[in-house]
Design a protein around this motif. Sequence first.
Motif, short mmCIF file in Angstrom:
data_model
loop_
_atom_site.label_atom_id
_atom_site.label_comp_id
_atom_site.label_asym_id
_atom_site.label_seq_id
_atom_site.Cartn_x
_atom_site.Cartn_y
_atom_site.Cartn_z
N LEU A 38 71.24 -3.28 46.03
CA LEU A 38 71.17 -2.10 45.17
C LEU A 38 72.27 -1.10 45.52
O LEU A 38 72.89 -0.51 44.64
N TYR A 39 72.49 -0.91 46.82
CA TYR A 39 73.56 -0.01 47.26
C TYR A 39 74.91 -0.51 46.76
O TYR A 39 75.71 0.26 46.23
N GLN A 40 75.16 -1.79 46.94
CA GLN A 40 76.44 -2.36 46.52
C GLN A 40 76.63 -2.26 45.01
O GLN A 40 77.73 -2.02 44.53
N GLU A 41 75.55 -2.41 44.25
CA GLU A 41 75.65 -2.43 42.80
C GLU A 41 75.77 -1.04 42.19
O GLU A 41 76.53 -0.82 41.25
N PHE A 42 75.01 -0.07 42.73
CA PHE A 42 74.93 1.23 42.06
C PHE A 42 75.68 2.36 42.78
O PHE A 42 76.20 3.26 42.14
N ILE A 43 75.70 2.38 44.10
CA ILE A 43 76.26 3.51 44.84
C ILE A 43 77.75 3.32 45.11
O ILE A 43 78.53 4.26 44.95
N VAL A 44 78.16 2.15 45.51
CA VAL A 44 79.56 1.91 45.88
C VAL A 44 80.53 2.24 44.75
O VAL A 44 81.56 2.88 44.98
N PRO A 45 80.24 1.88 43.48
CA PRO A 45 81.23 2.17 42.42
C PRO A 45 81.35 3.65 42.06
O PRO A 45 82.30 4.03 41.39
N LEU A 46 80.42 4.49 42.47
CA LEU A 46 80.47 5.91 42.11
C LEU A 46 81.63 6.62 42.80
O LEU A 46 82.00 6.28 43.93
N PRO A 47 82.18 7.64 42.15
CA PRO A 47 83.22 8.44 42.81
C PRO A 47 82.64 9.23 43.99
O PRO A 47 81.44 9.52 44.02
N GLU A 48 83.49 9.57 44.92
CA GLU A 48 83.03 10.25 46.14
C GLU A 48 82.40 11.61 45.85
O GLU A 48 81.47 12.02 46.52
N VAL A 49 82.90 12.32 44.83
CA VAL A 49 82.36 13.64 44.50
C VAL A 49 80.89 13.51 44.09
O VAL A 49 80.05 14.30 44.51
N ILE A 50 80.58 12.51 43.30
CA ILE A 50 79.20 12.30 42.85
C ILE A 50 78.32 11.94 44.05
O ILE A 50 77.17 12.38 44.14
N LYS A 51 78.84 11.15 44.98
CA LYS A 51 78.07 10.79 46.17
C LYS A 51 77.75 12.04 46.99
O LYS A 51 76.63 12.21 47.48
N ILE A 52 78.73 12.94 47.16
CA ILE A 52 78.51 14.16 47.93
C ILE A 52 77.47 15.05 47.25
O ILE A 52 76.57 15.57 47.91
N VAL A 53 77.58 15.21 45.92
CA VAL A 53 76.60 16.01 45.18
C VAL A 53 75.20 15.40 45.33
O VAL A 53 74.22 16.11 45.53
N GLY A 54 75.10 14.09 45.24
CA GLY A 54 73.81 13.42 45.41
C GLY A 54 73.23 13.63 46.79
O GLY A 54 72.02 13.86 46.93
N ILE A 55 74.07 13.58 47.81
CA ILE A 55 73.60 13.81 49.17
C ILE A 55 73.11 15.24 49.34
O ILE A 55 72.06 15.49 49.95
N VAL A 56 73.84 16.20 48.76
CA VAL A 56 73.44 17.61 48.86
C VAL A 56 72.09 17.83 48.18
O VAL A 56 71.19 18.47 48.73
N PHE A 57 71.94 17.32 46.96
CA PHE A 57 70.67 17.49 46.24
C PHE A 57 69.53 16.79 46.97
O PHE A 57 68.41 17.31 47.04
N THR A 58 69.77 15.62 47.52
CA THR A 58 68.73 14.92 48.29
C THR A 58 68.34 15.73 49.51
O THR A 58 67.16 15.85 49.83
N ALA A 59 69.32 16.31 50.20
CA ALA A 59 69.02 17.14 51.38
C ALA A 59 68.20 18.37 50.98
O ALA A 59 67.26 18.74 51.69
N ILE A 60 68.56 18.99 49.85
CA ILE A 60 67.80 20.17 49.40
C ILE A 60 66.36 19.78 49.09
O ILE A 60 65.42 20.49 49.48
#
Length: 93
Positions: A38-60
């Motif tokens: 799942l990580y390889q299929e959905f997360i890896v292709p995303l741009p780094e900015v989207i990954k950072i925003v996702g991490i921030v929202f998950t942390a919040i």
Amino acid sequence: MTNLAIWDTLKGFFLGLYDKFNDFLANTLDIDGRLIDLYQEFIVPLPEVIKIVGIVFTAIIIVLGVLSFVKKMLKLFVVLAVILAIVLILTRL
């Protein structure tokens, strides 16, 4: 047969059951492999900015959830303390 030998036999039996059940679940469910896929299929292709925003929202969300949990546990502790105080006062009379 001594007591120690009996306990060792029981321990070995239950450890064997646990190992067999754990191996069965590991082979049947393969949770690690599925999560990595799942990580390889959905997360890896995303741009780094989207990954950072996702991490921030998950942390919040995690921080707010922990704070909410702590607030509820504090309220529960206060209620239990009041009940305990009332019980102690009533039993002392």
